[in-house]
Write an enzyme that holds these catalytic residues in place. Structure first.
Site, PDB file in Angstrom:
ATOM      1  N   ASP A 180     -37.220  -9.153  24.548  1.00 50.20           N
ATOM      2  CA  ASP A 180     -36.487  -7.997  24.047  1.00 50.20           C
ATOM      3  C   ASP A 180     -36.133  -7.680  22.893  1.00 50.20           C
ATOM      4  OD1 ASP A 180     -34.426  -6.335  25.019  1.00 50.20           O
ATOM      5  OD2 ASP A 180     -32.780  -7.566  24.589  1.00 50.20           O
ATOM      6  N   ARG A 239     -35.189  -1.650  19.258  1.00 49.35           N
ATOM      7  CA  ARG A 239     -34.617  -1.982  17.899  1.00 49.35           C
ATOM      8  C   ARG A 239     -35.910  -2.034  16.773  1.00 49.35           C
ATOM      9  NH1 ARG A 239     -30.853  -6.450  20.081  1.00 49.35           N
ATOM     10  NH2 ARG A 239     -32.297  -6.148  21.897  1.00 49.35           N
ATOM     11  N   TRP A 240     -36.748  -2.746  17.101  1.00 48.88           N
ATOM     12  CA  TRP A 240     -37.666  -3.112  16.162  1.00 48.88           C
ATOM     13  C   TRP A 240     -38.280  -1.721  15.495  1.00 48.88           C
ATOM     14  CZ3 TRP A 240     -42.854  -1.657  15.469  1.00 48.88           C
ATOM     15  CH2 TRP A 240     -43.552  -2.584  14.475  1.00 48.88           C
ATOM     16  N   HIS A 298     -42.679  -0.863  21.933  1.00 46.39           N
ATOM     17  CA  HIS A 298     -43.576  -1.562  22.988  1.00 46.39           C
ATOM     18  C   HIS A 298     -44.804  -1.743  22.972  1.00 46.39           C
ATOM     19  CE1 HIS A 298     -39.666  -0.784  25.230  1.00 46.39           C
ATOM     20  NE2 HIS A 298     -39.593   0.485  25.102  1.00 46.39           N
ATOM     21  N   SER A 357     -38.122  -4.397  33.955  1.00 47.24           N
ATOM     22  CA  SER A 357     -36.860  -4.918  35.006  1.00 47.24           C
ATOM     23  C   SER A 357     -36.672  -3.970  36.058  1.00 47.24           C
ATOM     24  CB  SER A 357     -35.564  -5.235  34.304  1.00 47.24           C
ATOM     25  OG  SER A 357     -34.801  -3.979  33.896  1.00 47.24           O
ATOM     26  N   GLU A 384     -34.087  -2.502  36.774  1.00 40.39           N
ATOM     27  CA  GLU A 384     -33.080  -1.460  36.053  1.00 40.39           C
ATOM     28  C   GLU A 384     -33.729  -0.774  35.109  1.00 40.39           C
ATOM     29  OE1 GLU A 384     -32.362  -4.853  36.578  1.00 40.39           O
ATOM     30  OE2 GLU A 384     -31.284  -4.394  38.398  1.00 40.39           O
ATOM     31  N   LEU A 397     -54.367 -21.381  31.591  1.00 37.79           N
ATOM     32  CA  LEU A 397     -52.787 -21.014  31.649  1.00 37.79           C
ATOM     33  C   LEU A 397     -52.530 -19.908  32.749  1.00 37.79           C
ATOM     34  CD1 LEU A 397     -50.170 -20.738  29.852  1.00 37.79           C
ATOM     35  CD2 LEU A 397     -51.354 -18.576  28.824  1.00 37.79           C
ATOM     36  N   ARG A 415     -34.836 -15.912  25.304  1.00 36.88           N
ATOM     37  CA  ARG A 415     -34.741 -14.679  25.235  1.00 36.88           C
ATOM     38  C   ARG A 415     -34.762 -14.337  23.583  1.00 36.88           C
ATOM     39  NH1 ARG A 415     -31.118 -10.362  28.735  1.00 36.88           N
ATOM     40  NH2 ARG A 415     -31.661  -8.576  27.137  1.00 36.88           N
ATOM     41  N   ARG A 434     -27.946 -12.921  27.590  1.00 34.56           N
ATOM     42  CA  ARG A 434     -27.669 -12.444  28.864  1.00 34.56           C
ATOM     43  C   ARG A 434     -28.862 -12.668  29.610  1.00 34.56           C
ATOM     44  NH1 ARG A 434     -25.827  -7.766  26.553  1.00 34.56           N
ATOM     45  NH2 ARG A 434     -27.616  -6.350  26.552  1.00 34.56           N
TER      46      ARG A 434
HETATM   47  C1  IPE Z   1     -34.393  -7.237  30.023  1.00 33.51           C
HETATM   48  O1  IPE Z   1     -34.080  -6.298  28.690  1.00 33.51           O
HETATM   49  C2  IPE Z   1     -35.845  -6.524  30.589  1.00 33.51           C
HETATM   50  C3  IPE Z   1     -36.872  -6.961  29.667  1.00 33.51           C
HETATM   51  C4  IPE Z   1     -37.181  -7.550  28.575  1.00 33.51           C
HETATM   52  C5  IPE Z   1     -37.997  -6.430  30.226  1.00 33.51           C
HETATM   53  P1  IPE Z   1     -33.112  -4.889  28.600  1.00 33.51           P
HETATM   54  O2  IPE Z   1     -33.217  -4.666  27.418  1.00 33.51           O
HETATM   55  O3  IPE Z   1     -33.479  -4.027  29.771  1.00 33.51           O
HETATM   56  O4  IPE Z   1     -31.762  -5.745  28.993  1.00 33.51           O
HETATM   57  P2  IPE Z   1     -30.210  -5.138  28.842  1.00 33.51           P
HETATM   58  O5  IPE Z   1     -30.028  -3.806  29.406  1.00 33.51           O
HETATM   59  O6  IPE Z   1     -29.963  -5.202  27.381  1.00 33.51           O
HETATM   60  O7  IPE Z   1     -29.481  -6.027  29.339  1.00 33.51           O
HETATM   61  C1  IPE Z   2     -37.540  -4.995  25.681  1.00 36.26           C
HETATM   62  O1  IPE Z   2     -37.190  -4.023  24.581  1.00 36.26           O
HETATM   63  C2  IPE Z   2     -38.771  -4.135  26.585  1.00 36.26           C
HETATM   64  C3  IPE Z   2     -38.183  -3.671  27.804  1.00 36.26           C
HETATM   65  C4  IPE Z   2     -37.077  -3.797  28.183  1.00 36.26           C
HETATM   66  C5  IPE Z   2     -39.227  -2.738  28.632  1.00 36.26           C
HETATM   67  P1  IPE Z   2     -36.078  -3.009  24.734  1.00 36.26           P
HETATM   68  O2  IPE Z   2     -37.009  -1.605  24.782  1.00 36.26           O
HETATM   69  O3  IPE Z   2     -35.181  -3.398  25.785  1.00 36.26           O
HETATM   70  O4  IPE Z   2     -35.626  -3.005  23.309  1.00 36.26           O
HETATM   71  P2  IPE Z   2     -34.107  -2.909  22.768  1.00 36.26           P
HETATM   72  O5  IPE Z   2     -33.419  -4.022  23.710  1.00 36.26           O
HETATM   73  O6  IPE Z   2     -33.469  -1.549  23.275  1.00 36.26           O
HETATM   74  O7  IPE Z   2     -34.166  -3.181  21.239  1.00 36.26           O
HETATM   75 MG    MG Z   3     -33.293  -4.322  25.594  1.00 36.99          MG
END
Ligand code: IPE
Ligand code: IPE
Ligand code: MG
Length: 241
Positions: A16, A20-21, A33, A61, A63, A127, A177, A183
């Site tokens: 995750d 933000r990066w 990404h 995910s 979602e 692996l 995480r 979470r």
């Molecule tokens: C969880 O990250 C899913 C992945 C890293 C693929 P999210 O960024 O989707 O999670 P929430 O929405 O902050 O809980």
């Molecule tokens: C995780 O990084 C990758 C995916 C959920 C696909 P995010 O895209 O959730 O990055 P933040 O949490 O918005 O920084």
């Molecule tokens: Mg995220």
């Protein structure tokens, strides 16, 4: 670090913080990404020398479909491109890649990308890399329960565990995480029942071998009791004492 971890480990990572990066650098989220793929490449290469035999990562995910359409399609493109570039290197390094998640709502192009990568690396054993893509822990449990019900199989902890998406490799020992969120976000709800949890403040594109080593060091300092007492675990009392 290498050689200090006694048993083969299954490590799971919620990757995750990509968005933000990128935002911190005034870049589009998709740039985060892309950078996230590089971080994953680094960590995949680091696993075998650290006693990790299974790496399970959360890449997309159930979602995440709710994100803006351009980000979702950008993520699909990154996946397909990364697979076409990386599969030969996974082959060279003996990595078996498996995708974990629903396939029915993926495009034909993405589905083919997953299937080709899995077929090409199926016999590798250095692996196992499980990529949870279009995955949700609730989906996993419902899908497994429905499969058992269809077959008329009695639902027990054992049969359900065996029908879940990670049945081929057992439960994670350590769940990491990144991105400073604490979470699960619907990741491996069943399988992390007794995983040790490690939350890293680093954004996923900044995660590297040294942060992995910090997580493993912390993991080795934990006492995994699985409901027993500390004395039982350290062998100081008979198991029925
Ligand atoms: C969880 O990250 C899913 C992945 C890293 C693929 P999210 O960024 O989707 O999670 P929430 O929405 O902050 O809980
Ligand atoms: C995780 O990084 C990758 C995916 C959920 C696909 P995010 O895209 O959730 O990055 P933040 O949490 O918005 O920084
Ligand atoms: Mg995220």
């Amino acid at each position: 670090m290498a050689g200090l971890v006694p048993t083969p480990l299954h490590v799971a990572i919620v990757m995750d913080g990509n968005g933000r990066w990128a935002s911190k650098r005034f870049l589009p989220r998709i740039a985060g990404h892309k950078q996230g793929v590089d971080a994953l490449k680094l960590i995949v290469r680091a696993c075998p020398s650290r006693g990790i035999s299974v790496l399970t990562v959360f890449a997309f995910s159930s979602e995440n479909w709710n994100r803006p359409a351009a980000e979702v399609s950008g993520l699909m493109d990154i996946l397909v491109l990364a697979l076409s570039k990386e599969v030969p290197k996974l082959q060279r390094d003996g990595v078996q890649i498996r995708f974990v998640g629903a396939r029915d709502n993926l495009s034909a192009r993405v589905k083919k990308g997953l299937e080709d990568a899995e077929a090409a690396t199926a016999n590798n054993s250095a692996l196992t890399l499980n990529v949870c893509f279009n995955y949700g822990g609730r989906w996993d449990i419902v899908f497994a329960a429905a499969k058992l019900a269809d077959a008329g199989t009695l639902i027990t902890e054992k049969s359900l565990s065996g029908a879940l998406a990670l049945a081929h490799c057992g439960d994670p020992d350590l769940l990491i995480r990144t991105g400073n969120e604490k979470r699960l976000s619907n990741f491996l709800l069943w399988q992390v029942a007794y995983a040790e949890l490690y939350f890293s403040a680093l954004l996923w594109p900044d995660f590297d071998e040294s942060e992995l080593d910090s997580a493993l060091l912390e993991f080795r300092s934990r006492e995994r009791r699985f409901g027993k007492t500390s004395a039982q675990i350290s062998g100081n009392v008979a198991s029925d004492a």
